[in-house]
Design a protein around this motif. Structure first.
Motif, short mmCIF file in Angstrom:
data_model
loop_
_atom_site.label_atom_id
_atom_site.label_comp_id
_atom_site.label_asym_id
_atom_site.label_seq_id
_atom_site.Cartn_x
_atom_site.Cartn_y
_atom_site.Cartn_z
N THR A 1 160.11 60.20 84.48
CA THR A 1 158.84 60.10 85.62
C THR A 1 159.38 59.42 86.82
OG1 THR A 1 158.20 58.02 84.69
CG2 THR A 1 157.01 60.10 83.81
N PHE B 1 153.30 62.67 87.98
CA PHE B 1 154.22 62.23 87.14
C PHE B 1 154.08 60.82 86.70
CE2 PHE B 1 157.17 65.78 88.30
CZ PHE B 1 157.29 66.38 87.07
N PHE B 2 153.70 59.98 87.91
CA PHE B 2 153.47 58.48 87.88
C PHE B 2 152.42 58.30 87.01
CE2 PHE B 2 155.57 58.48 92.36
CZ PHE B 2 156.67 58.10 92.00
N TYR C 1 151.38 60.05 84.42
CA TYR C 1 151.76 60.30 83.06
C TYR C 1 152.62 58.97 82.38
CZ TYR C 1 149.59 65.06 81.77
OH TYR C 1 148.71 66.05 81.84
N GLY C 2 153.67 58.59 83.38
CA GLY C 2 154.39 57.69 83.00
C GLY C 2 153.73 56.33 82.73
N GLY D 1 159.46 61.91 89.65
CA GLY D 1 158.48 61.55 90.51
C GLY D 1 158.84 60.92 91.88
N LEU E 1 154.99 60.32 78.89
CA LEU E 1 156.33 61.00 79.24
C LEU E 1 157.57 59.80 79.30
CD1 LEU E 1 155.75 63.58 82.17
CD2 LEU E 1 156.34 64.07 79.71
N ILE F 1 154.88 67.66 78.52
CA ILE F 1 155.30 68.40 79.56
C ILE F 1 154.83 69.57 79.49
CG2 ILE F 1 157.44 69.42 78.87
CD1 ILE F 1 156.78 67.63 82.25
N ILE G 1 149.90 69.10 83.53
CA ILE G 1 151.22 69.13 83.99
C ILE G 1 151.96 70.27 83.91
CG2 ILE G 1 152.31 67.88 82.04
CD1 ILE G 1 153.55 66.00 83.79
#
Length: 206
Positions: A105, A91-92, A94-95, A109, A100, A165, A170
């Motif tokens: 995130t 998540f981190f 992708y952020g 996250g 995202l 997503i 992911i």
């Protein structure tokens, strides 16, 4: 446990593992080959809810499956949540790449990271029903926040970044990891609460 009961649990476990394998393979394949990227993202929260609800319904209505879940050591049902550290890092990532929404995130996250890092601490604490009850309740609250934030950005705000997503890798988090972990957490909490009720009833009768 009787020999017959043990045999039933072994059979149920094999079916459970087989279903998880087929499920995981299906999500992996459809994500890897871009098939899921063609669906409307509004389906994602519905698929997640279905992925959590169906196993929980089986748990409540199938005695063999419920007996199998109750036979699993609480430590094993807890250590499974370590995977959420990996989910948090994804998540981190992708952020940081602006793939995202940042708020999503952060909510998803940080919560996953906190739950994952709590696992060894919980396992090192003195054995008690309370520590598992607190841990799994916290884990479910984190899921509620993450799913709620995802729903807001995806359905209510229609943020175009949420299309990512359902891309590989992911997509394995919401459509596989979250579903299984959410369902198992509900089952574990049900087991812990029923054990508490049973213990209190025995104490009142004594």
């Amino acid at each position: 446990m009787s020999t017959n009961g043990h045999a039933k649990n072994v059979t149920t476990e094999r079916c459970f593992v087989l279903i998880l394998t087929i499920w995981g393979t299906a999500v992996f394949a459809t994500g890897y080959f871009g098939i899921l990227s063609n669906i409307n993202t509004n389906w994602v929260p519905l698929l997640v809810m279905a992925g959590i609800t169906i196993p929980v319904l089986v748990y409540y209505f199938n005695e063999d499956f419920r007996s199998y879940i109750w036979s699993i050591d609480l430590k094993h049902l807890t250590i499974y949540h370590v995977w959420r550290i990996v989910a948090a890092l994804i998540f981190f990532h992708y952020g940081s790449q602006n793939l995202l929404p940042i708020q999503f995130t952060i909510d998803a996250g940080i919560g996953d990271l906190a739950v994952g890092l709590l696992v060894p601490i919980v396992l090192l604490l003195r054995e008690s029903r309370s520590k598992y009850l607190v841990f799994h309740t916290f884990g479910m609250l984190d899921f509620a926040i993450a799913v709620g934030t995802g729903f807001t950005f995806n359905v209510l705000l229609n943020d175009p970044l949420m299309r990512n997503i359902i891309t590989y890798p992911i997509v394995l988090i919401p459509l596989y990891g979250v579903c299984i972990t959410g369902a198992l957490s509900i089952m574990t909490l049900d087991r812990l609460l029923k054990n508490k009720h049973h213990s209190e009833k025995l104490r009142d009768e004594s």
